[in-house]
Design a protein around this motif. Structure first.
Motif, short mmCIF file in Angstrom:
data_model
loop_
_atom_site.label_atom_id
_atom_site.label_comp_id
_atom_site.label_asym_id
_atom_site.label_seq_id
_atom_site.Cartn_x
_atom_site.Cartn_y
_atom_site.Cartn_z
N ASP A 86 1.12 -1.00 -0.03
CA ASP A 86 -0.02 0.27 -0.17
C ASP A 86 1.05 0.99 0.06
N PHE A 87 0.96 2.51 -1.04
CA PHE A 87 1.24 3.14 -1.69
C PHE A 87 0.43 5.10 -0.94
N GLY A 88 -0.70 4.13 -0.18
CA GLY A 88 -1.51 5.11 0.44
C GLY A 88 -2.26 5.83 -0.88
N PRO A 89 -3.17 6.80 -1.09
CA PRO A 89 -4.24 6.93 -1.09
C PRO A 89 -4.05 7.35 -3.53
N ALA A 90 -3.36 8.45 -3.41
CA ALA A 90 -2.71 8.92 -4.59
C ALA A 90 -2.26 7.62 -5.79
N ILE A 91 -1.11 6.43 -5.32
CA ILE A 91 -0.74 5.82 -5.29
C ILE A 91 -1.22 4.31 -5.67
N GLY A 92 -1.75 4.05 -4.08
CA GLY A 92 -3.09 2.88 -4.49
C GLY A 92 -1.94 1.41 -3.38
N ILE A 93 -2.72 0.53 -4.15
CA ILE A 93 -2.10 -0.87 -3.81
C ILE A 93 -1.33 -1.37 -4.90
N LYS A 94 -0.57 -1.57 -4.74
CA LYS A 94 0.51 -2.08 -6.20
C LYS A 94 0.70 -3.79 -5.63
N LYS A 95 1.21 -5.20 -6.35
CA LYS A 95 1.81 -5.63 -6.30
C LYS A 95 3.62 -6.42 -7.21
N SER A 96 4.35 -6.19 -6.34
CA SER A 96 5.54 -6.96 -6.50
C SER A 96 5.97 -8.51 -5.64
#
Length: 159
Positions: A85-95
């Motif tokens: 989770d990178f916060g509301p501006a970026i959202g949740i991402k996979k890695s």
């Protein structure tokens, strides 16, 4: 790779994306055959090419919090699938990260990590990695994740 150290997101820890860096070095991406588990990442050079400050500013490195960890059995080397989770501006991402030597799945949940968030998504076998989680080698091939030394808000940009 622009930052010093190892790129450990996606499927490889000793390199960075072929599309972002390999092509810039004049190398070709590897073609995968159906069902083949691949990594087309290239080992980072001991002597990286000079980089202007303006070029460095284009690399968007952010703090995120790991919210989910799963095994990645299809990876060539032991690895985890991460949701960050990178916060509301970026959202949740996979890695993905080959960080199994020092971190169990429970150790990673709620941990702050640092990742490049503006590379194009990268297909790693059956998994689409959206960000490049960063770490450094321990001298024996293990990965130590790059993390802020204090608790900081998620989504914060490195400068």
């Amino acid at each position: 790779m622009f930052p010093v150290g190892m790129a450990i997101g996606h499927e490889s820890i000793k390199s960075c994306t072929a599309s972002a860096v390999g092509n810039a070095r004049g190398t070709r991406d590897r073609v995968a055959f159906a069902g083949e588990i691949v990594s087309d990442f290239h080992a980072m050079s001991d002597e990286p090419a000079p980089l202007s400050y303006a070029e460095f500013e284009r690399v968007d490195i952010r703090v995120g919090r790991v919210i989910e960890v799963a095994d990645f059995p299809e990876a060539r080397k032991p690895a985890y699938k991460l949701r960050i989770d990178f916060g509301p501006a970026i959202g949740i991402k996979k890695s993905s990260a080959q960080a199994t030597k020092y971190y169990s799945k429970p150790d990673l949940v709620n941990r702050l990590v640092v990742a490049v968030v503006n590379f194009s998504p990268k297909q790693i076998g059956p998994y689409m990695s959206e960000v490049l989680t960063l770490g450094v080698p321990d001298g024996e091939g293990g990965v130590v994740l790059l993390t802020p030394e204090r608790d900081v808000p998620i989504g914060g940009r490195m400068f």
